[in-house]
Design an enzyme around this catalytic site. Structure first.
Site, short mmCIF file in Angstrom:
data_model
loop_
_atom_site.label_atom_id
_atom_site.label_comp_id
_atom_site.label_asym_id
_atom_site.label_seq_id
_atom_site.Cartn_x
_atom_site.Cartn_y
_atom_site.Cartn_z
CB SER A 147 17.28 45.10 -25.93
OG SER A 147 17.06 43.72 -25.74
CE1 TYR A 160 22.42 44.63 -25.85
CE2 TYR A 160 20.43 43.49 -25.13
CZ TYR A 160 21.11 44.20 -26.09
OH TYR A 160 20.51 44.49 -27.29
P1 NAP Z 1 24.89 44.06 -35.44
O1 NAP Z 1 24.31 43.39 -36.60
O2 NAP Z 1 25.91 43.37 -34.60
O3 NAP Z 1 25.50 45.48 -35.92
C1 NAP Z 1 26.09 46.32 -34.98
C2 NAP Z 1 26.36 47.67 -35.60
O4 NAP Z 1 26.88 48.55 -34.59
C3 NAP Z 1 27.42 47.61 -36.70
O5 NAP Z 1 27.05 48.57 -37.68
C4 NAP Z 1 28.69 48.04 -35.96
O6 NAP Z 1 29.66 48.64 -36.84
C5 NAP Z 1 28.13 49.07 -35.00
N1 NAP Z 1 28.94 49.30 -33.81
C6 NAP Z 1 29.23 48.44 -32.80
N2 NAP Z 1 29.97 49.06 -31.87
C7 NAP Z 1 30.16 50.33 -32.30
C8 NAP Z 1 30.85 51.46 -31.78
N3 NAP Z 1 31.51 51.40 -30.62
N4 NAP Z 1 30.82 52.61 -32.49
C9 NAP Z 1 30.16 52.69 -33.67
N5 NAP Z 1 29.50 51.65 -34.21
C10 NAP Z 1 29.51 50.49 -33.53
O7 NAP Z 1 23.77 44.53 -34.39
P2 NAP Z 1 22.17 44.68 -34.57
O8 NAP Z 1 21.56 43.38 -34.21
O9 NAP Z 1 21.83 45.34 -35.84
O10 NAP Z 1 21.88 45.65 -33.32
C11 NAP Z 1 21.60 47.03 -33.46
C12 NAP Z 1 21.02 47.51 -32.14
O11 NAP Z 1 19.83 46.77 -31.85
C13 NAP Z 1 21.95 47.33 -30.93
O12 NAP Z 1 21.87 48.46 -30.10
C14 NAP Z 1 21.37 46.13 -30.23
O13 NAP Z 1 21.67 46.13 -28.85
C15 NAP Z 1 19.90 46.27 -30.52
N6 NAP Z 1 19.13 45.00 -30.44
C16 NAP Z 1 19.42 43.95 -31.27
C17 NAP Z 1 18.68 42.77 -31.15
C18 NAP Z 1 18.91 41.57 -32.03
O14 NAP Z 1 18.38 40.49 -31.74
N7 NAP Z 1 19.69 41.69 -33.11
C19 NAP Z 1 17.65 42.69 -30.18
C20 NAP Z 1 17.40 43.78 -29.36
C21 NAP Z 1 18.14 44.94 -29.51
P3 NAP Z 1 30.69 47.75 -37.73
O15 NAP Z 1 29.87 47.14 -38.84
O16 NAP Z 1 31.68 48.73 -38.24
O17 NAP Z 1 31.26 46.73 -36.82
#
Ligand code: NAP
Length: 256
Positions: A147, A160
């Site tokens: 991130s 984070y």
């Molecule tokens: P999201 O929409 O909240 O989805 C999170 C995903 O992670 C879901 O598939 C969830 O599974 C899974 N998950 C969470 N905890 C877990 C665990 N302990 N074991 C296995 N699976 C787990 O998140 P996202 O925005 O797509 O984020 C994905 C990545 O991008 C993360 O690492 C996040 O930090 C990074 N990121 C996101 C953003 C943003 O703005 N969205 C920005 C920078 C970085 P379930 O569906 O089963 O709950």
């Protein structure tokens, strides 16, 4: 893109958001996909159906990546169902809002530990488990989804940012250790992306419920979409990226 077809990709957190887009994008490039999820089986099944509709194999695997035994069971199941994993996308995670964005001065060990478990220990478990098979293949790609929080180090993002910085440290070290085995390790660092996590962050920090309200102020006039991150990941895993390892690709429209 070449060099993805016929390989097996394990995408953690593949049920939603960025992970789901990565699963679809790598499948469209010809990979078979292991979709990991934590709780949301229905969403994982929907992504698997999309992958199969693209003509590729898909399996869904429940595992809490913070628990090593879960990761071990998942790694064994994926190898049995789909074959050796050549692409590992460490994407699963939770954001700072899940801990209420505590400042460093009042942060508890437990709050930090939970984020470290997700962003450092989860990827560590899977790298340890999957590296032997990747070495045997003589070719592998590991992507850490980090991130911009680990570049900006903004206030109240500590739980984070510390965890993502740890994840990146692991990536850059691993890249040098595994290069001799044909394994490339890269970091993709998104800014704000329109996912459940992104929406939660915006509603918590800015009181914005509808992401369309943010479009006009974004670098290209729209909030980054999960596919924008997935396309960067697919490129890094392809033959077109064959000389790229130990790098961080920031995907945030050029500024944060
Ligand atoms: P999201 O929409 O909240 O989805 C999170 C995903 O992670 C879901 O598939 C969830 O599974 C899974 N998950 C969470 N905890 C877990 C665990 N302990 N074991 C296995 N699976 C787990 O998140 P996202 O925005 O797509 O984020 C994905 C990545 O991008 C993360 O690492 C996040 O930090 C990074 N990121 C996101 C953003 C943003 O703005 N969205 C920005 C920078 C970085 P379930 O569906 O089963 O709950």
């Amino acid at each position: 893109m070449s060099g993805i077809e016929g390989r097996v990709a394990l995408v953690t957190g593949g049920s939603r958001g960025i992970g789901a887009a990565v699963a679809r994008t790598l499948a469209a490039q010809g990979a078979d996909i292991a979709i990991n999820y934590h709780a949301n089986r229905e969403a994982a099944e929907a992504v698997a159906a999309e992958v199969r509709a693209l003509g590729r194999k898909a399996g869904i695997y429940q595992a809490d990546v913070t628990i090593e035994a879960d990761c071990a069971a998942m790694a064994a199941a994926v190898a049995g169902d789909l074959g050796p994993v050549g692409i590992l996308v460490n994407n699963a995670g939770v954001g700072s809002v899940s801990e209420g964005q505590p400042p460093i001065a009042t942060m508890s060990d437990d709050q930090l530990q939970r984020l470290l478990n997700a962003h450092v220990f989860g990827p560590l478990h899977l790298c340890r488990l999957l590296m032997p098979a990747m070495r045997e293949l003589g070719r592998g790609d590991v992507i850490m989804v980090s991130s911009v929080a680990a570049q900006g180090y903004g206030p109240r993002m500590g739980v984070y940012a510390i965890a993502k910085a740890g994840m990146e440290a692991m990536a850059y070290t691993l890249a040098k250790e595994e290069r001799q085995h044909g394994i490339r390790v890269n970091v993709v660092a998104p800014g704000l992306v329109e996912t459940d996590m992104g929406k939660l962050l915006m509603s918590f920090t800015r009181g914005v419920g509808d992401m369309r309200q943010l479009d006009a102020n974004m670098p290209f006039g729209f909030v980054c979409q999960p596919e924008d991150i997935a396309n960067a990941i697919a490129f890094l895993c392809s033959d077109e990226g064959r000389y790229i390892t130990n790098q961080r690709l920031t995907v945030n429209g050029g500024g944060f």
